[in-house]
Design a protein around this motif. Structure first.
Motif, short mmCIF file in Angstrom:
data_model
loop_
_atom_site.label_atom_id
_atom_site.label_comp_id
_atom_site.label_asym_id
_atom_site.label_seq_id
_atom_site.Cartn_x
_atom_site.Cartn_y
_atom_site.Cartn_z
N GLY A 264 -8.25 83.43 -11.22
CA GLY A 264 -7.12 82.64 -10.74
C GLY A 264 -6.85 82.87 -9.27
O GLY A 264 -6.55 81.93 -8.51
N ARG A 265 -6.97 84.13 -8.83
CA ARG A 265 -6.75 84.45 -7.41
C ARG A 265 -7.80 83.77 -6.54
O ARG A 265 -7.49 83.23 -5.47
CB ARG A 265 -6.80 85.97 -7.21
N ASN A 360 -9.47 87.32 -1.04
CA ASN A 360 -9.39 85.87 -0.85
C ASN A 360 -7.98 85.35 -1.05
O ASN A 360 -7.48 84.51 -0.30
CB ASN A 360 -10.34 85.17 -1.83
N LYS A 361 -7.31 85.87 -2.08
CA LYS A 361 -5.97 85.41 -2.42
C LYS A 361 -4.97 85.74 -1.32
O LYS A 361 -4.18 84.89 -0.89
CB LYS A 361 -5.54 86.05 -3.75
N VAL A 362 -4.99 86.98 -0.85
CA VAL A 362 -4.04 87.40 0.19
C VAL A 362 -4.31 86.65 1.49
O VAL A 362 -3.41 86.05 2.09
CB VAL A 362 -4.12 88.93 0.43
N PHE A 363 -5.56 86.66 1.92
CA PHE A 363 -5.90 86.00 3.18
C PHE A 363 -5.64 84.50 3.10
O PHE A 363 -5.03 83.91 4.01
CB PHE A 363 -7.37 86.26 3.54
N GLY A 405 -0.06 87.42 -9.04
CA GLY A 405 0.15 88.77 -8.50
C GLY A 405 0.58 88.65 -7.05
O GLY A 405 -0.11 88.02 -6.24
N THR A 406 1.72 89.20 -6.70
CA THR A 406 2.22 89.09 -5.32
C THR A 406 1.20 89.68 -4.35
O THR A 406 0.36 90.50 -4.72
CB THR A 406 3.55 89.84 -5.15
N ASN A 407 1.31 89.28 -3.09
CA ASN A 407 0.39 89.83 -2.09
C ASN A 407 0.56 91.32 -1.91
O ASN A 407 -0.39 92.03 -1.57
CB ASN A 407 0.56 89.09 -0.76
N GLU A 408 1.77 91.82 -2.17
CA GLU A 408 1.99 93.27 -2.08
C GLU A 408 1.19 94.00 -3.17
O GLU A 408 0.50 95.00 -2.90
CB GLU A 408 3.49 93.59 -2.23
N ILE A 409 1.26 93.47 -4.40
CA ILE A 409 0.49 94.06 -5.50
C ILE A 409 -1.00 93.98 -5.21
O ILE A 409 -1.76 94.94 -5.41
CB ILE A 409 0.82 93.34 -6.83
N ASN A 410 -1.46 92.83 -4.72
CA ASN A 410 -2.89 92.67 -4.42
C ASN A 410 -3.34 93.60 -3.32
O ASN A 410 -4.47 94.11 -3.34
CB ASN A 410 -3.19 91.21 -4.07
#
Length: 593
Positions: A264-265, A360-363, A405-410
Motif C-alpha cells: 500500500g505504501r 517511497n511513501k515518505v518521500f 502508517g504516518t510518516n513519523e512511524i515510517n
C-alpha cells in the motif's frame, strides 16, 4: 523487461553500489506498458473527468458504476493472476495504472483501496477456495473490497486492536465484535478484509461479507479532502464468519497486515507521481497564462525556480518508484500461487523491500505536498478558491502523510528494518561500518571532478559513508535502547531516504546517457545535479545534529573534523541550472523530461 534483473537484497543500496543496468526506469517501458498507460489515461479522460463533480459529491452509484467500467477494461485485475480472472501483469504495469489514475482524484483512491489493500490479501494469502470464490468478482468490480485495520483507539498501534473473534462451540464459525475506523470504500464495499484478535490475543484476518448479519456501516466522515471517496466506520456486532473465511492462519494477521501495508505504501508513492505531474501541468499552464506587470508570470525567475524544483522532485520520485517496482517484479516472480506455502512465500517476498516501501511513501507524500503547495502559490489568490482545481489537489494531498502508517512511524521503521536485516546476517552493515572507521583515520586526498556527474556520484558515495558513520555510532552508544532515540532514528531515516532518492535519479540519468548520449540527457543531468547538491546540504545538517546529540566537547570536535572530510565539495551554480530547467518546463507547459 525486469526478469533479466538480479534479485537485490532490500536495504543493500545504503552500503553497496548499484549498476544502472540493474534498475528499471520509465525509459525501459515496453509497448505493452505504454498501451496500458494510455488505456488508463483514456479511461480517466473519457469516463471520469466529465463526471468529476458528481463523483466529488460522493455519488455511490456512479462511483461503483465507473469502477465496474474500469473492471471491464482490466484496470482492476492487473495484480490478480490470470487463473482467477485477472490479467496477472507485472508490478511496473500496475504501477503505471496507479500513476495514470490519479488525475481522477478521489475516484483513484476508491480504485486504489480496492485493487491494493482490499484485493491483495486474498491474492497473496488466500486459500485456493477463497481465491476461486472472490478474486474473479473483485477483478471485474462486481464486488468492491475494503481494508479494515484502523480502530477508534488504535491507528499507528495496529496490534492494539480491540476487535475480537471467538470460535463457536461447534467450530463452524467465528463471532466477530468491534468497530473499525476510517475505512475507505466502506459506504459501498461488499467484501471487507477485517483484522481481529482470536480469543482476544491472536491477531488474525477474516474475509467478511457485507450481507452477513450484524454488519453495519457508520455515517460518512466529513473530510478535509478526498471528498469523493467513501470513509466510514465498519461496525461488527456478533457477526458469524464461517471458519473457511479465515485468511491464512490464526495468529498470522500481523504478517498479512504489515506486508499489505508495505504494498500500500509503495502504491501510494506511485499515486504521488501521477498527482505531482498533474499539478505541475496545472501550475505551468497557469503561469503561462497569467499576466502581471505586463508580462507572463512564468517569465519571472522566482516562479521559474518553483517550477524547476517541482519538476526535479517529480523526476526523482518517478525514478525511485519504478526502480522499486522492478525490485518487486523480481522478488514476487518466485512466489508460487499454487503452493500450500504461498502465504509464507508472499510475506517473505514483500517484506524484503519493506524499507524501500517506507522510503517511497515518505518521500512521495512529502514531495507531493511540496508540489501542491508551490502550485497554489503560483496561482496566487485564485489558488485558494475552488474555481481552480489546484485547491482540491492541495487538500487531497494532505492525507498521504497519514495514510498507510504516518510518516513519523515510517521514519522509525526504515532504520529499524535495516538493523534487523543486519542482525539476521542478511546485510554486512557493521562490517562495512568497521571498515569505514579504519578508512576515516587515513587522510582523504582532494579530488578534481571533470566528467559528467562525477562529483555527484562522489557525493552519493560520501552520503553512504556519513550514514554508516552516524548509524554505527548510534548503535554502539545506545545498543538495545536505540529505539528510544526517535529524533536520531528520524535523522538516520532521512539520510537513507535521500540516498535512495539521489541514487535512483543518478542511475536513471546514467542509463539515459548510456542509451541516448549526453545531449539527449541534458535535462536529466541538470535535475540530477541540483537535486544531489541540494540533498547533500541537508545530509550534512542531519549528520551534525545526530553527532551533537550523542557527544560533546573534544569527542564531538573530533567527530566533526572526520565528518568535514566527507562533506568537502565544490559549489555549483544552482541558480543558473534551475533557470535552464525552468525554461524547459515553461516551454512544455507541463512536467517534462
Amino acid at each position: 523487461m525486469s526478469t533479466m534483473m538480479n534479485k537485490v537484497v532490500g536495504g543493500s543500496f545504503i552500503i553497496e553500489d548499484t549498476d544502472f543496468n540493474q534498475v528499471v526506469t520509465p525509459e525501459d517501458f515496453t509497448e505493452e506498458h505504454r498501451m496500458i498507460a494510455q488505456t488508463t489515461a483514456d479511461f480517466v479522460e473519457g469516463e471520469i473527468v466529465p463526471r468529476d463533480e458528481e463523483i466529488e459529491k460522493l455519488n455511490y452509484e456512479l462511483t461503483v458504476e465507473k469502477m465496474r467500467a474500469a473492471g471491464e477494461l482490466g484496470l482492476l485485475g492487473a495484480d490478480v493472476p490470470e487463473e482467477y480472472g485477472g490479467l496477472g501483469l507485472d508490478k511496473v504495469s500496475s504501477t503505471l495504472i496507479n500513476e495514470k489514475l490519479t488525475k481522477a482524484s478521489a475516484f483513484a483512491l476508491s480504485i486504489g483501496a480496492h485493487v491494493g489493500i482490499g484485493t491483495l490479501p486474498i491474492v497473496y494469502f488466500g486459500t485456493e477456495e477463497q481465491k476461486q470464490k472472490y478474486l474473479p468478482l473483485l477483478a471485474t468490480g462486481e464486488k468492491i473490497a475494503a481494508y479494515c485495520l484502523t480502530e477508534p483507539s488504535s491507528g499507528s498501534d495496529a496490534l492494539g486492536a480491540k476487535t475480537t473473534a471467538t470460535l463457536s462451540e461447534d467450530g463452524e464459525y467465528y463471532v466477530l465484535n468491534g468497530t473499525k475506523q476510517f475505512i475507505t470504500n466502506a459506504g459501498f464495499a461488499d467484501i471487507f478484509i477485517v483484522y481481529a484478535k482470536v480469543d482476544g490475543k491472536d491477531f488474525s484476518t477474516f474475509i467478511v461479507e457485507r450481507s452477513m448479519d450484524g454488519v453495519s456501516i457508520g455515517p460518512e466522515e466529513k473530510k478535509m479532502g478526498i471528498k469523493g471517496s467513501s470513509t466510514c466506520q465498519l461496525i461488527l456486532e456478533d457477526v458469524k464468519v464461517p471458519v473457511e473465511n479465515l485468511l491464512w492462519e490464526v495468529g498470522k494477521g500481523h504478517l498479512i497486515a504489515f506486508n499489505i501495508l508495505n504494498i500500500g505504501r509503495f502504491k501510494l508513492a506511485a499515486g504521488c507521481v501521477g498527482a505531482s505531474k498533474d499539478t505541475i501541468e496545472l501550475a505551468a499552464a497557469y503561469a503561462n497564462e497569467r499576466t502581471q506587470f505586463g508580462r507572463k508570470i512564468s517569465s519571472f525567475p522566482l516562479i521559474g525556480k518553483k517550477l524547476a524544483d517541482m519538476n526535479t522532485k517529480a523526476y526523482v520520485l518517478e525514478s525511485m518508484v519504478y526502480r522499486t517496482a522492478g525490485l518487486f517484479d523480481v522478488g514476487l516472480a518466485e512466489v508460487d500461487h499454487a503452493s500450500s506455502q504461498v502465504g509464507y512465500q508472499s510475506a517473505k517476498a514483500i517484506a524484503e523491500y519493506q524499507l524501500e516501501c517506507s522510503i517511497n511513501k515518505v518521500f512521495g507524500s512529502e514531495v507531493l505536498d511540496f508540489i501542491v503547495d508551490e502550485g497554489v502559490q503560483i496561482h496566487g489568490g485564485y489558488g485558494f478558491t475552488q474555481e481552480y482545481r489546484i485547491e482540491r489537489n492541495y487538500r487531497d494531498s494532505r492525507i498521504n502523510r497519514i495514510f498507510e502508517g504516518t510518516n513519523e512511524i515510517n521514519r522509525l521503521l526504515i532504520p529499524g528494518a535495516l538493523v534487523k536485516k543486519a542482525m539476521k546476517g542478511q546485510l554486512p552493515l557493521m562490517q562495512k561500518a568497521m571498515a569505514l572507521q579504519n578508512e576515516l583515520m587515513e587522510p582523504i586526498p582532494n579530488q578534481i571532478f571533470e566528467g559528467t556527474l562525477e562529483q555527484e556520484a562522489h557525493l552519493l558515495k560520501m552520503s553512504k559513508k556519513i550514514f554508516l558513520m552516524c548509524g554505527a555510532q548510534a548503535v554502539q552508544k545506545y545498543q538495545m535502547k536505540l529505539e528510544e532515540q526517535q529524533e536520531i532514528l528520524s535523522n538516520l531515516a532521512d539520510i537513507m531516504i535521500s540516498v535512495y532518492a539521489m541514487e535512483s535519479a543518478l542511475l536513471r540519468t546514467r542509463k539515459i546517457i548510456d542509451r541516448s548520449g549526453e545531449d539527449k540527457a541534458r535535462l536529466a543531468i541538470r535535475m540530477t545535479t541540483v537535486f544531489i547538491h541540494d540533498e547533500f546540504a541537508k545530509i550534512e545538517q542531519w549528520a551534525k545534529e545526530v553527532l551533537a546529540a550523542m557527544e560533546s566537547g573534544d569527542t564531538l570536535r573530533t567527530q566533526l573534523s572526520v565528518l568535514k572530510k566527507l562533506i568537502r565539495k565544490s559549489p555549483i551554480d544552482t541558480i543558473g541550472i534551475k533557470r535552464e530547467i525552468a525554461a524547459e518546463v515553461i516551454d512544455a507547459g507541463a512536467y517534462v523530461l
